[in-house]
Design an enzyme around this catalytic site. Structure first.
Site, PDB file in Angstrom:
ATOM      1  N   HIS A 222      10.017 -31.529 -26.356  1.00 24.88           N
ATOM      2  CA  HIS A 222       9.687 -32.501 -25.259  1.00 24.88           C
ATOM      3  C   HIS A 222       8.218 -32.149 -24.600  1.00 24.88           C
ATOM      4  O   HIS A 222       7.876 -32.428 -23.225  1.00 24.88           O
ATOM      5  CB  HIS A 222      10.731 -32.288 -24.246  1.00 24.88           C
TER       6      HIS A 222
ATOM      7  N   CYS B 113       0.825  -1.198   0.091  1.00 29.17           N
ATOM      8  CA  CYS B 113      -0.113   0.165  -0.125  1.00 29.17           C
ATOM      9  C   CYS B 113       1.036   1.293  -0.006  1.00 29.17           C
ATOM     10  O   CYS B 113       2.015   0.903   0.161  1.00 29.17           O
ATOM     11  CB  CYS B 113      -0.647   0.120   1.357  1.00 29.17           C
TER      12      CYS B 113
ATOM     13  N   ASN C  23       0.620   0.311   6.174  1.00 32.83           N
ATOM     14  CA  ASN C  23       1.150  -0.325   4.944  1.00 32.83           C
ATOM     15  C   ASN C  23       1.805  -1.678   5.821  1.00 32.83           C
ATOM     16  O   ASN C  23       2.780  -1.502   6.481  1.00 32.83           O
ATOM     17  CB  ASN C  23       2.100   0.501   4.141  1.00 32.83           C
TER      18      ASN C  23
ATOM     19  N   LYS D 229       6.619  -9.749 -19.169  1.00 38.19           N
ATOM     20  CA  LYS D 229       6.195  -8.382 -19.443  1.00 38.19           C
ATOM     21  C   LYS D 229       4.822  -8.550 -20.236  1.00 38.19           C
ATOM     22  O   LYS D 229       4.084  -7.860 -20.044  1.00 38.19           O
ATOM     23  CB  LYS D 229       7.318  -7.608 -20.338  1.00 38.19           C
TER      24      LYS D 229
END
Ligand code: G6P
Length: 603
Positions: free
Chosen positions: A500, A2, A100, A481
Site C-alpha cells: 500500500h 537535566c 531541572n 532502537k
C-alpha cells in the site's frame, strides 16, 4: 531531563560531584557545571559540551570546598552555551542554584526583576530562580525558598546554596525527581539513585513542595508552611556494580547482557510470592470493560506488544495510546477502565500527565515502573516494579525486556481471573514465560553472526523493519532502537502494508529486517521478503520458523522456539544487538545519542 547533584560534608565536594555528574550524564549532556561554596565565596566552573570538558577546565583551574552543587544540562530554554549552563548565581553573588525542569512564568518574573534594575546574563528560565531568591532573601534561606517556590509556575527540582548561610544545602522539588541521600561523611541531593549509590543506599524521596535542609551532619524536612515533617528513609537494594560498566565498552552492551537476570528477577517478583504477585492478585480485573495502555518511546512499544497478548488471552479490548497524545484527546475512559502506565523512569512528563488525566476521569491506574519511589510509582493505584536494576544507557534494553515479561505475566493472570484460562493453562503459560531467561542467555552466548552482519550495514541510509501481528509490534522497537543510536533512518511497517505504498521506498541495496515468529503467518511474511528481494533489497530475516535458505541477498538468524505471544522477548535481543553493533561500527557515542535524554521530564 537535566541531572542535578549536591553534596555537603567532610570531604572535598568537587570529585564527589564530578563523579555523580558522570552517572547523571544520561539525563542530558549539552553542558555541565559545578559551584562550590568556600571562604572565597562561590567558585563556579561551567562548560558547554560533555562532562570531560568541565573536568578539563577544573584540572586547569582547580576548585575545592565542602559544599557544592553540580548540573548536567539538556537544553530547553536558551541554546547550549557556557553562559546558559548551570549553576546560576544571582547578580548579588549571594545565591547559587541548579535546576531541572521548566519555569513556565519565567518571562513575567524576569520582566518584573529587570524593571527593578536586576541584570540577567543568560537566556535560561532557570536564572530567574537565583535572581528571584536573591531579591526575596531576608536572612532566612528556608523562608526565601518557600517564597520563591510559591512564585514559580512549572516544574522544578532545585539545589540551592546561600553565601550567608554557608552550612546549609537546600533542596525542593515539584514535578521533577529529587532524592536525598545520607552517608557517614556527608549528605547528598541527586536526581536519581545511581549518582550517589557509591556513597550510600539510604535515601529519602522528596515529595512535591517538600523542602530538605541538609547540613554536614543531618537533614531536616519542612512543608511549605515551614512545619517540620517526618520522613522515613528507604534502603536501596541496587548494587554499586549495577551502575558501573563492568568491563563492557558501553552501558548498552552491559545492559543487553544483563537481560537474563532482569527477566528472571521480574518473573520471580510475580511468581515466587513477591510483592508484584501480591499486587496483581489484589486487583479485581472483572470490573473492567477495557484496558488502555500508555507510555512513550520504547515503553509505548512494549504496550503495542502487550495489546496482542492481552486481547488474545483476556478477550478484553485494549487501546494503546502514546502518552503525549492521550492527555489531549478527550479519552473515553471511566471507572470501568484500567489504565496501564509503562515507564522505566517513572518520571516521563507526558506519562505523568496521562496518569493524572486517567485518574481525573475516574479510571483505575496501574503502573509498570523500574525506578522505586518515582512519581508514577507513587501516584498510581497499583504499582508493579520491573526488576531491571539501574539502566544507564539512553536506549533502553533490559528495562524494556522486563516490561515485556511483566506485561505477559499480568495478561496471563488476568486471563485466568477472567475465567478465560484454566489453572492448568495458566501454569503452562507461566512455565513458557519462565523459560525465557535461559533462552535469552543462550542467544547472548552467540552474538557473532549478528555482530559480523552488522559490520556490513553501516552504509545504509534507510533500513526498514517488517513483521506481521506481534512481529510487527516488536519491529517498531527494532526500528526505534536502530535510529536512536545509529542515526540511520528507519521505519517499521506491518508486512501487509508494504503493497500500500511502502514498497515504493524499496530500491537496490535497501536493507529490510523481517521478523517471523508467528508460524501461522510465515508464508505471508516470506512472500513480503521475496517481494522486496525481487526489487533489489537485501534482507535480514530473524525468526524461529524460517524455512528459506540463506542467499546472497538473504541473511538468516534463527532464534529459539517459543509461544508466539512471548516471542518478542527473543526477537528483540537480536534487534538490540543489531542496532548496537551497527552503531558501534560507526564509532558513535552509543550510551548518549545526540539530542536524546533518558528521562524526558519536559513536555
Ligand atoms: C526517552 C528515552 C526512551 C524511553 C522514553 C520513555 O525518550 O530515550 O528510550 O523509552 O523516554 O521513558 P520512560 O522512562 O517513561 O520509560
Amino acid at each position: 531531563m537535566c541531572g542535578i547533584i549536591g553534596y555537603i560534608g567532610k570531604e572535598n565536594a568537587v570529585p564527589i560531584i564530578l563523579d555523580g555528574l558522570k552517572r547523571l550524564e544520561y539525563r542530558g549532556y549539552d553542558s555541565a557545571g559545578i559551584a562550590i561554596m568556600n571562604e572565597k565565596g562561590f567558585e563556579v566552573a561551567k562548560q558547554k559540551g560533555r562532562l570531560t570538558a568541565l573536568e578539563e577546565l577544573i584540572k586547569q583551574r582547580p576548585i575545592k570546598g565542602y559544599i557544592g552543587i553540580g548540573h548536567t544540562r539538556w537544553a530547553t530554554h536558551g541554546e547550549p552555551s557556557d553562559i546558559n549552563s548551570h549553576p546560576h548565581v544571582g547578580s548579588k553573588n549571594k545565591i547559587a542554584i541548579v535546576h531541572n525542569g521548566i519555569i513556565e512564568n519565567y518571562k513575567q518574573i524576569k520582566e518584573r526583576l529587570e524593571q527593578k534594575g536586576i541584570k540577567f546574563v543568560s537566556q535560561t528560565d532557570s536564572e530567574v530562580i537565583a535572581q528571584l531568591a536573591e531579591y526575596y532573601y531576608n536572612g532566612d534561606i528556608v523562608e526565601t525558598v518557600i517564597k520563591t517556590a510559591n512564585a514559580l509556575e512549572g516544574s522544578y527540582a532545585l539545589g540551592i546554596m546561600c553565601l550567608d548561610e554557608p552550612n546549609k544545602l537546600i533542596a525542593i522539588k515539584k514535578d521533577n525527581p529529587l532524592i536525598i541521600g545520607v552517608a557517614e561523611h556527608g549528605n547528598f541531593i541527586a536526581s536519581d539513585v545511581p549518582a550517589i549509590l557509591k556513597h550510600t543506599n539510604r535515601v529519602y524521596y522528596l515529595n512535591d513542595k517538600e523542602i530538605a535542609v541538609l547540613t554536614k551532619s543531618g537533614v531536616e524536612f519542612y512543608n511549605m508552611d515551614r512545619e517540620p515533617i517526618y520522613k522515613e528513609p528507604e534502603i536501596i537494594t541496587w548494587s554499586v556494580d549495577s551502575a558501573e560498566k563492568g568491563g563492557y565498552e558501553h552501558f548498552m552492551l552491559k545492559e543487553i547482557m544483563e537481560q537474563p537476570r532482569a527477566i528472571r528477577d521480574t518473573i520471580q517478583s510475580v511468581l515466587a510470592n513477591g510483592d508484584n504477585g501480591k499486587v496483581i492478585e489484589s486487583l479485581d480485573v472483572t470490573r473492567f470493560s477495557k484496558f488502555v495502555i500508555t507510555g512513550c518511546g520504547s515503553a509505548y512499544n512494549a504496550g503495542v506488544v502487550a495489546k496482542y497478548v492481552f486481547e488474545k488471552l483476556c478477550r478484553v479490548p485494549v487501546e494503546v495510546e502514546l502518552a503525549s497524545e492521550f492527555r489531549y484527546k478527550d479519552p473515553i475512559i471511566d471507572n470501568n477502565t484500567l489504565v496501564i502506565l509503562i515507564s522505566q523512569s517513572g518520571e516521563t512528563a507526558d506519562t505523568i500527565a496521562a496518569m493524572r488525566e486517567a485518574k481525573r476521569r475516574g479510571a483505575v491506574t496501574l503502573s509498570i515502573v523500574n525506578v522505586m519511589g518515582s512519581t508514577i510509582a507513587k501516584e498510581t493505584d497499583y504499582t508493579l516494579y520491573t526488576m531491571a536494576g539501574p539502566e544507564i544507557a539512553v536506549a533502553t534494553t533490559k528495562a524494556f525486556s522486563a516490561q515485556l515479561v511483566m506485561l505477559y505475566l499480568l495478561a496471563v493472570t488476568f486471563a485466568r481471573k477472567l475465567g478465560k484460562l484454566s489453572d492448568e493453562e495458566e501454569r503452562k503459560l507461566f512455565s513458557e514465560i519462565a523459560s525465557l531467561p535461559d533462552k535469552v542467555s543462550e542467544m547472548l552466548k552467540n552474538v557473532d553472526t549478528i555482530q559480523k552482519y552488522a559490520t556490513t550495514c553501516v552504509g545504509y541510509k534507510s533500513i526498514f523493519f517488517i513483521g506481521r501481528n506481534i512481529d510487527y509490534a516488536i519491529a517498531l522497537e527494532g526500528s526505534l532502537k536502530l535510529k536512536e543510536i545509529s542515526y540511520i533512518h528507519s521505519e517499521a511497517y506491518a508486512g501487509g502494508e508494504l503493497k500500500h505504498g511502502t514498497i515504493s521506498l524499496i530500491e537496490d541495496n535497501t536493507l529490510v529486517v523481517a521478523i517471523s515468529c508467528c508460524e501461522r503467518l510465515y508464508e505471508k511474511i516470506y512472500s513480503n521478503v521475496e517481494q522486496v528481494i525481487s526489487r533489489g533489497a537485501k534482507v535480514l530475516f530473524i525468526g524461529n520458523c524460517i524455512k528459506a535458505l540463506p542467499g546472497e541477498k538473504l541473511e538468516i538468524v534463527n532464534i529459539p522456539v517459543i509461544n508466539e505471544l512471548f516471542s518478542p522477548s527473543l526477537s528483540v535481543i537480536i534487534l538490540q544487538l543489531f542496532s548496537y553493533y551497527v552503531a558501534a561500527n560507526k564509532g558513535l557515542d552509543i550510551d548518549k545519542p545526540r539530542n536524546l535524554a533518558k528521562s524526558v521530564t519536559v513536555e
